[in-house]
Design a protein around this motif. Structure first.
Motif, PDB file in Angstrom:
ATOM      1  N   TRP A 124     -21.019 -39.417  30.145  1.00  0.00           N
ATOM      2  CA  TRP A 124     -20.413 -39.983  31.360  1.00  0.00           C
ATOM      3  C   TRP A 124     -19.833 -41.370  31.152  1.00  0.00           C
ATOM      4  CZ3 TRP A 124     -18.803 -37.890  35.765  1.00  0.00           C
ATOM      5  CH2 TRP A 124     -19.169 -36.561  36.002  1.00  0.00           C
ATOM      6  N   VAL A 127     -15.974 -41.876  31.171  1.00  0.00           N
ATOM      7  CA  VAL A 127     -15.213 -41.933  32.428  1.00  0.00           C
ATOM      8  C   VAL A 127     -15.811 -43.003  33.353  1.00  0.00           C
ATOM      9  CG1 VAL A 127     -14.330 -39.558  32.309  1.00  0.00           C
ATOM     10  CG2 VAL A 127     -16.539 -40.003  33.431  1.00  0.00           C
ATOM     11  N   ASN A 128     -16.477 -43.979  32.736  1.00  0.00           N
ATOM     12  CA  ASN A 128     -17.115 -45.059  33.497  1.00  0.00           C
ATOM     13  C   ASN A 128     -18.036 -44.531  34.591  1.00  0.00           C
ATOM     14  OD1 ASN A 128     -15.934 -47.192  32.003  1.00  0.00           O
ATOM     15  ND2 ASN A 128     -14.029 -46.860  33.125  1.00  0.00           N
ATOM     16  N   ILE A 132     -12.868 -38.567  37.016  1.00  0.00           N
ATOM     17  CA  ILE A 132     -11.438 -38.851  37.133  1.00  0.00           C
ATOM     18  C   ILE A 132     -10.842 -37.734  37.975  1.00  0.00           C
ATOM     19  CG2 ILE A 132      -9.250 -38.974  35.874  1.00  0.00           C
ATOM     20  CD1 ILE A 132     -10.891 -40.060  33.470  1.00  0.00           C
ATOM     21  N   GLN A 148      -9.455 -40.373  27.255  1.00  0.00           N
ATOM     22  CA  GLN A 148     -10.906 -40.206  27.345  1.00  0.00           C
ATOM     23  C   GLN A 148     -11.414 -39.084  26.450  1.00  0.00           C
ATOM     24  OE1 GLN A 148      -8.805 -40.259  29.988  1.00  0.00           O
ATOM     25  NE2 GLN A 148      -9.342 -42.141  31.085  1.00  0.00           N
ATOM     26  N   SER A 149     -10.695 -37.958  26.415  1.00  0.00           N
ATOM     27  CA  SER A 149     -11.160 -36.852  25.571  1.00  0.00           C
ATOM     28  C   SER A 149     -11.001 -37.188  24.093  1.00  0.00           C
ATOM     29  CB  SER A 149     -10.448 -35.538  25.915  1.00  0.00           C
ATOM     30  OG  SER A 149      -9.125 -35.502  25.460  1.00  0.00           O
ATOM     31  N   TYR A 170     -11.496 -32.203  26.174  1.00  0.00           N
ATOM     32  CA  TYR A 170     -10.831 -32.244  27.480  1.00  0.00           C
ATOM     33  C   TYR A 170     -11.280 -31.043  28.331  1.00  0.00           C
ATOM     34  CZ  TYR A 170      -7.387 -33.221  31.069  1.00  0.00           C
ATOM     35  OH  TYR A 170      -6.796 -33.540  32.270  1.00  0.00           O
ATOM     36  N   MET A 173     -14.694 -31.719  29.550  1.00  0.00           N
ATOM     37  CA  MET A 173     -14.705 -32.711  30.626  1.00  0.00           C
ATOM     38  C   MET A 173     -14.240 -32.089  31.947  1.00  0.00           C
ATOM     39  SD  MET A 173     -13.338 -35.966  28.421  1.00  0.00           S
ATOM     40  CE  MET A 173     -13.939 -37.363  29.377  1.00  0.00           C
ATOM     41  N   LEU A 178     -16.221 -34.153  34.765  1.00  0.00           N
ATOM     42  CA  LEU A 178     -15.869 -35.526  34.412  1.00  0.00           C
ATOM     43  C   LEU A 178     -14.413 -35.783  34.773  1.00  0.00           C
ATOM     44  CD1 LEU A 178     -18.135 -34.567  32.119  1.00  0.00           C
ATOM     45  CD2 LEU A 178     -17.720 -36.904  31.390  1.00  0.00           C
ATOM     46  N   ILE A 179     -13.628 -34.706  34.709  1.00  0.00           N
ATOM     47  CA  ILE A 179     -12.229 -34.740  35.113  1.00  0.00           C
ATOM     48  C   ILE A 179     -12.025 -33.622  36.124  1.00  0.00           C
ATOM     49  CG2 ILE A 179      -9.834 -34.401  34.355  1.00  0.00           C
ATOM     50  CD1 ILE A 179     -10.683 -35.499  31.605  1.00  0.00           C
TER      51      ILE A 179
END
Length: 190
Positions: A124, A127-128, A132, A148-149, A170, A173, A178-179
């Protein structure tokens, strides 16, 4: 977008297969924070490399059965004979590199724990700690990788993980929320 039998609008990649619909509606894109579930998904996404996700999804329960419900501490107990037997079963993808990657990744996961690195917190952090949320209208707008990925892929590889390229990361995520790449008019956009 695609309209399925129930007339609900879903993301265009979803077929009419009930398993795919259930996966899309109940799991894909929902934030997952459990370290073991995240480990399962990164392993399964690695199995997908070069294949369609529905192929892996249909074999998911077999993977869970044959790989100790994705418990890294049980996976590392698999012997060379166990791995050779896995190569003979049609219950999963019979690819030596992919099968060995699950064993390898279990060892890497455990090493992270030994080093006091929580897998979920690590994942995590890319993605801070906040999903996203993208605003795609068409499936062709969705990228296959991101900054990010790419960063996650490099960090996992640095820790020794296998089958974790930027595109795989990706997809992972997206799957684990995460996305959020649900298209704007998808029923699961929220």
């Amino acid at each position: 977008m695609i309209e399925n039998n129930d007339k609900l609008t879903r993301c265009a990649w979803v077929t009419k297969d009930p398993l795919y619909i259930k996966y899309h509606d109940e799991e894909w894109g929902k934030p997952e924070y459990d370290s073991l579930r995240l480990f399962e998904m990164i392993c399964l996404e690695g199995q997908q490399a070069g294949l369609s996700w529905i192929t892996i999804l249909k074999k998911r329960q077999n993977y869970k059965k044959l790989f100790c419900n994705f418990d890294p501490y049980q996976i590392i107990k698999l012997t060379e004979n166990d791995i050779n037997n896995l190569l003979l079963t049609s219950e999963i993808i019979r690819h030596k590199g992919k099968i060995n990657s699950i064993l390898n990744n279990a060892k890497c996961y455990i090493k992270m724990e030994v080093d006091n690195e929580d897998f979920s917190e690590f994942i995590w952090s890319f993605v801070n700690n906040k999903p996203i949320v993208n605003s795609w209208i068409h499936i062709n707008d969705i990228p296959t990788e991101s900054i990010q990925s790419n960063a996650l892929s490099k960090a996992l590889k640095k820790r020794g993980f296998k089958f974790v390229g930027a595109t795989t990361c990706y997809a992972f995520m997206q799957a684990c929320g995460l996305i959020n790449d649900h298209l704007l008019n998808c029923i699961n956009r929220k």
